[in-house]
Design an enzyme around this catalytic site. Structure first.
Site, mmCIF file in Angstrom:
data_model
loop_
_atom_site.group_PDB
_atom_site.id
_atom_site.type_symbol
_atom_site.label_atom_id
_atom_site.label_comp_id
_atom_site.label_asym_id
_atom_site.label_seq_id
_atom_site.Cartn_x
_atom_site.Cartn_y
_atom_site.Cartn_z
ATOM 1 N N ASN A 136 11.632 4.510 -4.700
ATOM 2 C CA ASN A 136 12.235 5.488 -5.611
ATOM 3 C C ASN A 136 11.694 6.899 -5.361
ATOM 4 O O ASN A 136 11.879 7.793 -6.169
ATOM 5 C CB ASN A 136 11.989 5.077 -7.070
ATOM 6 C CG ASN A 136 10.501 5.052 -7.413
ATOM 7 O OD1 ASN A 136 9.667 5.341 -6.560
ATOM 8 N ND2 ASN A 136 10.179 4.720 -8.646
ATOM 9 N N HIS A 138 8.493 7.745 -5.154
ATOM 10 C CA HIS A 138 7.193 8.092 -5.747
ATOM 11 C C HIS A 138 6.139 8.345 -4.663
ATOM 12 O O HIS A 138 6.217 7.805 -3.556
ATOM 13 C CB HIS A 138 6.731 7.055 -6.783
ATOM 14 C CG HIS A 138 6.265 5.732 -6.245
ATOM 15 N ND1 HIS A 138 6.502 4.532 -6.874
ATOM 16 C CD2 HIS A 138 5.549 5.402 -5.134
ATOM 17 C CE1 HIS A 138 5.966 3.563 -6.185
ATOM 18 N NE2 HIS A 138 5.384 4.049 -5.120
HETATM 19 C C1 F6R Z 1 -0.358 3.348 -3.056
HETATM 20 C C2 F6R Z 1 0.583 4.419 -3.367
HETATM 21 C C3 F6R Z 1 2.052 4.201 -3.318
HETATM 22 C C4 F6R Z 1 2.515 3.537 -2.026
HETATM 23 C C5 F6R Z 1 4.014 3.311 -2.056
HETATM 24 C C6 F6R Z 1 4.501 2.567 -0.823
HETATM 25 O O1 F6R Z 1 -1.688 3.826 -3.117
HETATM 26 O O2 F6R Z 1 0.133 5.457 -3.677
HETATM 27 O O3 F6R Z 1 2.693 5.443 -3.465
HETATM 28 O O4 F6R Z 1 2.166 4.338 -0.938
HETATM 29 O O5 F6R Z 1 4.356 2.557 -3.193
HETATM 30 O O6 F6R Z 1 4.008 1.269 -0.836
HETATM 31 P P1 F6R Z 1 4.227 0.297 0.406
HETATM 32 O O7 F6R Z 1 3.509 0.884 1.542
HETATM 33 O O8 F6R Z 1 3.633 -1.012 -0.057
HETATM 34 O O9 F6R Z 1 5.694 0.221 0.623
#
Ligand code: F6R
Length: 255
Positions: A136, A138
């Site tokens: 999304n 973030h």
């Molecule tokens: C984790 C964080 C999140 C992840 C994001 C992607 O510390 O800050 O913003 O980077 O949710 O997560 P993955 O890499 O599991 O798809």
């Protein structure tokens, strides 16, 4: 802003690790770190490179600050971000734990914990911030609609994020987290975002080529003077096809 499209996920992870080594070689000692599936190959590559460069495997001078941690999850819980960092980076490279900072999601006063952490960040002035991106859009756990001047704060996780995290928690997925704010992230001297896979295409395309939009927190990075994205071809496909490529955007494809 520069966007690197690596030949595959391994190439993307290797490039991220290489840039962290280069930042270290040019004097950076204070790194902001992320967790999540994207970071698993990145830290694997980093561990291999550091071991090769320094067989004693000690990175005693480096200070690290993690982006976020779940509320109500002990550091020792296998799903905590502290555990993730221990397993993937801190144990393999024997980091000085006094210099590794992760928010305490079990703190009795969570508001005070956020203030304490933000004060540490302000003191440290991060030189390098590593980021992943949520489906999304973030960054950290700054969910859509988070203000861009936000500092470290407590946040309720969105349904998409809860779904994304389900695999890490066989039981109940934590509903809240503490996270560096978007404003805290933007304070870093340089930022590297890594995104892998087709489920990141939309978020990455909006973040890079879309308008600055509170609903896509990563689009806040467009205002930062030193941001580089590393994508695999799946995550990068929308950027390559976008008719809205801005002039200042440089796309570099790695073979
Ligand atoms: C984790 C964080 C999140 C992840 C994001 C992607 O510390 O800050 O913003 O980077 O949710 O997560 P993955 O890499 O599991 O798809």
């Amino acid at each position: 802003m520069q966007v690197y499209i690596a030949k595959d996920g391994l190439g993307a992870a290797a490039l991220a690790a290489q840039w962290m080594m280069e930042a270290y070689a040019s004097g950076s000692r204070r790194f902001g770190l992320a967790t999540g599936q994207t970071m698993v190959p990145v830290y694997q590559q980093l561990v291999a490179r550091v071991r090769e460069a320094d067989p004693s495997c000690r990175v005693r001078a480096v200070e690290t600050f993690n982006l976020d941690e779940y509320v109500g999850i002990a550091a020792s819980h296998p799903g905590s971000f502290r555990s993730f960092m221990e397993n993937h980076l801190f144990i393999p490279l024997d980091f000085d734990r006094g210099r590794t900072h992760v928010l305490d999601g079990m703190a009795r006063d969570l508001a005070q914990e956020c203030q304490r952490y933000q004060a540490e960040l302000d003191r440290a002035a991060l030189e390098f911030q590593l980021l992943g991106i949520g489906r999304n859009g973030h960054i950290g756990f700054n969910e859509p609609a988070t203000p861009w001047d936000s500092r470290t704060h407590r946040i309720r996780l969105s349904p998409e994020t809860l779904e994304q995290n389900r695999d890490s928690f066989p039981g109940e997925v934590p509903q809240e987290a503490l996270t560096m704010g978007i404003g805290s992230i933007l304070q870093a001297e340089q930022i590297v975002v890594v995104a892998l896979g087709a489920d990141k295409t939309d978020a990455v395309t909006r973040a890079i080529t879309g308008p600055r939009d509170l609903e896509c927190p990563a689009s806040a990075l467009q205002d930062h003077p030193r941001v580089r994205y590393i994508l695999d071809p799946e995550a990068g496909q929308g950027v390559l096809l976008s008719p809205n490529l801005q002039n200042h955007l440089e796309i570099i494809q790695h073979s």
